[in-house]
Design an enzyme around this catalytic site. Structure first.
Site, mmCIF file in Angstrom:
data_model
loop_
_atom_site.group_PDB
_atom_site.id
_atom_site.type_symbol
_atom_site.label_atom_id
_atom_site.label_comp_id
_atom_site.label_asym_id
_atom_site.label_seq_id
_atom_site.Cartn_x
_atom_site.Cartn_y
_atom_site.Cartn_z
ATOM 1 N N SER A 1 -29.213 -4.322 0.808
ATOM 2 C CA SER A 1 -28.302 -5.033 -0.088
ATOM 3 C C SER A 1 -27.689 -4.077 -1.113
ATOM 4 C CB SER A 1 -29.034 -6.211 -0.749
ATOM 5 O OG SER A 1 -28.144 -7.021 -1.481
ATOM 6 N N HIS B 1 -25.359 -13.098 -1.038
ATOM 7 C CA HIS B 1 -25.133 -13.004 0.400
ATOM 8 C C HIS B 1 -24.867 -14.365 1.039
ATOM 9 C CE1 HIS B 1 -25.784 -8.734 0.449
ATOM 10 N NE2 HIS B 1 -26.879 -8.904 -0.264
#
Length: 308
Positions: free
Chosen positions: A94, A200
């Site tokens: 991430s 996300h």
């Protein structure tokens, strides 16, 4: 040490007060890094990282630049103390993709902090505007997680595919809590994450659009090392960086696929740069044959130096 090594960079949620202080005290290169950070960010990142409280560091606005700074600082220190360390590829979990791309030469350090500042501002506003939550689900397969999300009665979806038996769900706070409860009742372990948004997922669409607009004039370059992507789960040569980063913000993290693909390319060692070594532990869980270690302070840097 003869190995085929990947450099891995930490994601958000791994921050802690005091991180980076030892490297700052021992390396002039790290002091310079934090000085550049302060100039770009408009606040003293070193003081916040070293002396700030856990609540402040858990705020997306501060945690993202703090983790990026420590990750890059650890990698920089490694290049000084362990010159034999030469990774064959880079990747991140991430947020860690930004440190990975900087260390692979995709942009200069000042622009790295400009990018992270824009990302943190956009995501912090999105998180503060909505009641959101994320939970790590351990001990449940992906199909069961998906069904629990569908049954939750609101918006919640799988967002991080960390391992076949570990998935992070993300969405509206009530729906996420309901889905986590369903899974816990069926024997899984559900842990609420220390983040401030539904990362996300499409709930970050406005943030992604704002972020993309803020970084459109950054000078991006071709990476000097292969980059493995969260978005595709495999190696990727990025063409349009602002577009990629915007998609990355609203798309699931395919970390398990990424690690499997990396190992299939011949990598046998994974070194994580950043706090707590959480991503390295996940990498090991996915590919048990991997050798993993983390670098975040002088002791862990010493272990890397011994190996390389």
């Amino acid at each position: 040490m003869m190995s085929k090594t990947a450099a891995l960079f930490s994601g958000q949620g791994s921050q802690y007060p005091g991180m980076g202080r030892e490297l700052y005290d021992h390396f002039s290169e790290v002091k310079k890094l934090y000085s550049i950070a302060g100039d770009v960010l408009g606040f003293d990142l070193a003081t916040i990282s070293f002396d700030g409280g856990g609540e402040q560091l858990s705020d997306t606005f501060y945690s993202q630049p703090a983790i990026f700074a420590l990750s890059v600082a650890a990698y920089t220190a490694a290049t000084v103390k362990a010159p034999g360390f030469n990774p064959m590829c880079v990747m991140g979990h991430s947020l860690g993709e930004y440190a990975a791309l900087y260390c692979a030469g995709a942009f200069c350090l000042a622009d790295g902090f400009r990018i992270i500042k824009a990302r943190a501002e956009s995501m912090s506003r999105a998180g503060n505007a909505k009641t959101c939550a994320m939970y790590a689900i351990m001990g449940s397969d992906i199909d069961a997680v998906g069904k629990a999300c569908e049954a939750a009665g609101g918006f919640v979806v799988p967002a991080n595919f960390n391992h076949p038996s570990q998935t992070v769900i993300s969405g509206e706070a009530k729906a996420a809590a309901t889905a986590a409860g369903i899974l816990a009742e069926n024997g899984a372990k559900a842990v609420k994450l220390n983040v401030s948004g539904a990362f996300h997922t499409v709930m970050m669409k406005d943030a992604a659009d704002a972020f993309k607009a803020k970084i459109k004039d950054i000078a991006f370059m071709k990476t000097k090392l292969p980059f493995y992507s969260n978005l595709t789960g495999g190696p990727l040569e990025i063409g349009d960086y602002p577009d990629y980063f915007a998609k990355h913000m609203v798309s699931p993290v395919r970390f398990s696929e990424q690690i499997q693909s990396m190992a299939a390319s011949g990598v046998d060692t994974c070194v994580e740069f950043g706090p707590k070594r959480s991503a390295a532990a996940l990498a090991k869980k996915n590919v048990k044959a991997l050798t993993v270690l983390g670098v975040e302070d002088m002791a862990s840097l010493g272990k890397l130096e011994e190996l390389y």
